[in-house]
Design a protein around this motif. Structure first.
Motif, mmCIF file in Angstrom:
data_model
loop_
_atom_site.group_PDB
_atom_site.id
_atom_site.type_symbol
_atom_site.label_atom_id
_atom_site.label_comp_id
_atom_site.label_asym_id
_atom_site.label_seq_id
_atom_site.Cartn_x
_atom_site.Cartn_y
_atom_site.Cartn_z
ATOM 1 N N SER A 211 0.841 -1.185 -0.038
ATOM 2 C CA SER A 211 -0.034 0.077 0.049
ATOM 3 C C SER A 211 0.909 1.263 -0.014
ATOM 4 N N LEU A 212 0.510 2.273 -0.649
ATOM 5 C CA LEU A 212 1.266 3.682 -0.484
ATOM 6 C C LEU A 212 0.624 4.422 0.652
ATOM 7 N N ASN A 213 -0.212 3.891 1.511
ATOM 8 C CA ASN A 213 -0.792 4.733 2.712
ATOM 9 C C ASN A 213 0.259 4.381 3.896
ATOM 10 N N VAL A 214 0.394 5.405 4.797
ATOM 11 C CA VAL A 214 1.133 5.350 5.849
ATOM 12 C C VAL A 214 0.091 5.728 6.990
ATOM 13 N N CYS A 215 0.033 5.091 8.046
ATOM 14 C CA CYS A 215 -0.796 5.370 9.184
ATOM 15 C C CYS A 215 -0.039 6.047 10.242
ATOM 16 N N GLY A 216 -0.963 5.844 11.462
ATOM 17 C CA GLY A 216 -0.357 6.931 12.491
ATOM 18 C C GLY A 216 0.001 6.186 13.860
ATOM 19 N N ASP A 217 0.729 5.114 13.619
ATOM 20 C CA ASP A 217 1.182 4.167 14.861
ATOM 21 C C ASP A 217 2.434 4.898 15.509
ATOM 22 N N TRP A 218 2.476 4.813 16.761
ATOM 23 C CA TRP A 218 3.739 5.131 17.576
ATOM 24 C C TRP A 218 4.161 4.334 18.764
ATOM 25 N N TYR A 219 5.187 4.624 19.322
ATOM 26 C CA TYR A 219 5.510 4.048 20.551
ATOM 27 C C TYR A 219 6.549 5.169 21.322
ATOM 28 N N GLU A 220 6.498 4.950 22.615
ATOM 29 C CA GLU A 220 7.148 5.934 23.367
ATOM 30 C C GLU A 220 7.877 5.525 24.647
ATOM 31 N N VAL A 221 8.716 5.968 24.923
ATOM 32 C CA VAL A 221 9.445 5.531 26.563
ATOM 33 C C VAL A 221 9.997 7.193 27.132
ATOM 34 N N VAL A 222 9.256 7.127 28.223
ATOM 35 C CA VAL A 222 9.491 8.201 28.896
ATOM 36 C C VAL A 222 9.997 7.890 30.342
ATOM 37 N N ASP A 223 11.259 8.499 30.594
ATOM 38 C CA ASP A 223 11.597 8.221 32.099
ATOM 39 C C ASP A 223 10.983 9.392 32.914
ATOM 40 N N LEU A 224 10.302 8.744 34.006
ATOM 41 C CA LEU A 224 9.987 9.452 35.117
ATOM 42 C C LEU A 224 10.820 9.756 36.523
ATOM 43 N N PRO A 225 10.307 10.692 37.422
ATOM 44 C CA PRO A 225 11.145 10.439 38.792
ATOM 45 C C PRO A 225 10.992 9.253 39.543
ATOM 46 N N ASP A 226 11.857 9.072 40.435
ATOM 47 C CA ASP A 226 12.027 8.091 41.395
ATOM 48 C C ASP A 226 12.544 6.483 40.604
ATOM 49 N N GLY A 227 12.952 6.543 39.458
ATOM 50 C CA GLY A 227 13.340 5.624 38.692
ATOM 51 C C GLY A 227 12.434 4.788 38.034
ATOM 52 N N ARG A 228 11.141 5.452 37.852
ATOM 53 C CA ARG A 228 10.090 4.893 37.266
ATOM 54 C C ARG A 228 9.998 5.270 35.704
ATOM 55 N N PHE A 229 9.468 4.593 34.850
ATOM 56 C CA PHE A 229 9.444 4.877 33.388
ATOM 57 C C PHE A 229 7.901 4.631 32.715
ATOM 58 N N ALA A 230 7.716 5.241 31.799
ATOM 59 C CA ALA A 230 6.236 5.255 31.340
ATOM 60 C C ALA A 230 6.529 4.616 29.901
ATOM 61 N N VAL A 231 5.675 4.061 29.407
ATOM 62 C CA VAL A 231 5.671 3.251 28.119
ATOM 63 C C VAL A 231 4.497 3.254 27.377
ATOM 64 N N ALA A 232 4.248 3.696 26.442
ATOM 65 C CA ALA A 232 2.901 3.785 25.506
ATOM 66 C C ALA A 232 3.223 3.379 24.063
ATOM 67 N N VAL A 233 1.974 2.915 23.641
ATOM 68 C CA VAL A 233 1.695 2.732 22.292
ATOM 69 C C VAL A 233 0.505 3.061 21.723
ATOM 70 N N GLY A 234 0.297 3.763 20.525
ATOM 71 C CA GLY A 234 -0.915 4.317 20.142
ATOM 72 C C GLY A 234 -1.167 3.991 18.496
ATOM 73 N N ASP A 235 -2.296 4.504 18.249
ATOM 74 C CA ASP A 235 -2.755 4.297 16.779
ATOM 75 C C ASP A 235 -3.886 5.282 16.288
ATOM 76 N N VAL A 236 -3.516 6.130 15.408
ATOM 77 C CA VAL A 236 -4.375 7.091 14.944
ATOM 78 C C VAL A 236 -5.203 6.416 13.731
ATOM 79 N N VAL A 237 -6.218 6.563 13.714
ATOM 80 C CA VAL A 237 -7.170 6.211 12.626
ATOM 81 C C VAL A 237 -6.969 6.943 11.492
ATOM 82 N N GLY A 238 -6.818 6.263 10.404
ATOM 83 C CA GLY A 238 -6.440 7.354 9.016
ATOM 84 C C GLY A 238 -5.076 7.007 8.305
#
Length: 412
Positions: A211-238
């Protein structure tokens, strides 16, 4: 609000058919880029010249009648004020850089009058399609340069087919360029500065295959205080650049919000409100998790996204499916989102992904989830990099799927 005027000069210049504009005196007033290309001339060579001085008869061809035929057609248009579709004709043209040398050419031409306010012909639009390749690849017509009605129809069909082929190729190239721009933009926006600090982490992004289409998928890792970290994955329609742009806005907003509020559910609450004001963001799915290495716990919340998987060293799996709400912007009135948590053992593997990894047309999502956990259970001891590759191969999407795939594999 008034619509802006149409730039007809720009439209004329990019029209794929070779076109020339003649005055009633048959002096060239304008030519488009296609006409310059097919005749090997520049606009400067042609503008202001009498048509038959710019394109004289071939003196080496005693049977040449192209000038006579075209001259007759143009004058008929001036008199009748009606368009004239000419029979395909032989009209050799001079080679630009070789004085006195002519090149054999065959043309399918239409001459169309443009009337002024006084009702007289102010301009003639001459469109001439080069059909030389077709003519030379077929037996030459008998009885000189005249084509039969059937042969003339074949020539016209060839001209239209050649034009369609060229336009399709230009369209394909334009789509390919858009896709490459979107992929490049998406890869740039997926850059995660904190990801380098998590060495036992593998990420993959695979654009949709076939396909010539590209979608809106993403991932992310973000460090937080106290040694914690956030992980996210998302998907935009279109699809396309619009989806990639929306993805970039939502990803950036969530990365900022998760640093400012406590808990993934609260972060998705705020992101959902933001999404209602971003065109194209509604119905986006996303899962946000916060990992606490000290407490060995994962706190998570999902906005309509497929559940992440916690893979244990013995090959068993847990689906993180206990805190799922509708996608972003699905609720008219804000309702606090739910979140859940579960413990993990150091050495466990956390897997987040978008639906392109598991969904198949005509198949229930539970079958896809089962296939995913079965594939993970085969390789609990693999490193994140090896596991990511093995997972894509086992699910048959190493070269891409019908939809984009974002995948992140973390060794906890």
């Amino acid at each position: 609000m008034a619509r802006p005027g149409v730039d007809y000069q720009a439209l004329f210049m990019v029209t794929p058919s070779p076109c020339m504009v003649l005055g009633p005196d048959l002096v060239l007033a304008d030519v488009n880029e296609a006409a310059c290309r097919v005749t090997g001339r520049t606009r400067e060579d042609l503008l202001g010249r009498y048509l038959f001085d710019a394109f004289p008869e071939n003196p080496a061809d005693p049977d040449a009648d192209g000038v006579r035929n075209l001259h007759a057609s143009l004058h008929w248009v001036l008199r009748s004020k009606e368009p004239d579709t000419m029979a395909p004709m032989k009209y050799d043209i001079p080679v630009a850089d070789r004085p006195g040398v002519f090149e054999e050419r065959w043309w399918s031409a239409i001459n169309t009058p443009v009337l002024g306010l006084d009702g007289h012909v102010e301009w003639i639009l001459h469109r001439g399609e080069d059909v030389t390749s077709f003519i030379l690849s077929h037996p030459r017509p008998r009885g000189g340069g005249v084509l039969s009605d059937v042969e003339a129809m074949e020539v016209e069909l060839y001209a239209r087919a050649s034009e369609l082929k060229r336009l399709n190729e230009e369209l394909r190239q334009a789509h390919a360029r858009e896709r490459q721009v979107a992929v490049t933009l998406q890869e740039a926006m997926l850059h995660s500065p904190h990801l380098a600090r998590h060495r036992d982490t593998a990420v993959r992004y695979l654009p949709a295959a076939g396909s010539l289409n590209v979608c809106g998928d993403w991932y992310e890792v973000v460090d937080l205080p106290d040694g914690r970290f956030a992980v996210a994955v998302g998907d935009v329609v279109g699809h396309g650049l619009e989806a990639a742009a929306v993805m970039g806005m939502l990803r950036s907003a969530l990365s900022a919000v998760v640093r400012a509020v406590e808990g993934p559910a609260r972060a998705l609450d705020i992101l959902g409100r933001y999404a209602r004001y971003v065109e194209g963001a509604l119905a986006t799915t996303v899962v946000q998790a916060v990992v606490d290495p000290r407490a060995h716990r994962i706190l998570y919340s999902s906005a309509g996204h497929p559940p992440p998987v916690l893979l244990h060293a013995d090959g068993t799996c847990n689906l993180l499916d206990q805190a799922t709400d509708p996608p972003l912007g699905a609720r008219v009135k804000p309702v606090p989102r739910v979140q859940a948590d579960l413990p993990y053992t150091p050495g466990d593997t956390f897997v987040l992904y978008t639906d392109g990894l598991i969904e198949r047309r005509g198949e229930d999502i539970d079958a896809g989830l089962q296939r995913l956990t079965d594939a993970l259970a085969r390789h609990p001891g693999h490193s994140p990099e090896r596991l990511a590759d093995a997972l894509l191969a086992r699910l048959g999407v190493s070269s891409g799927a019908r939809d984009d795939i974002a995948l992140i594999v973390l060794r906890l």
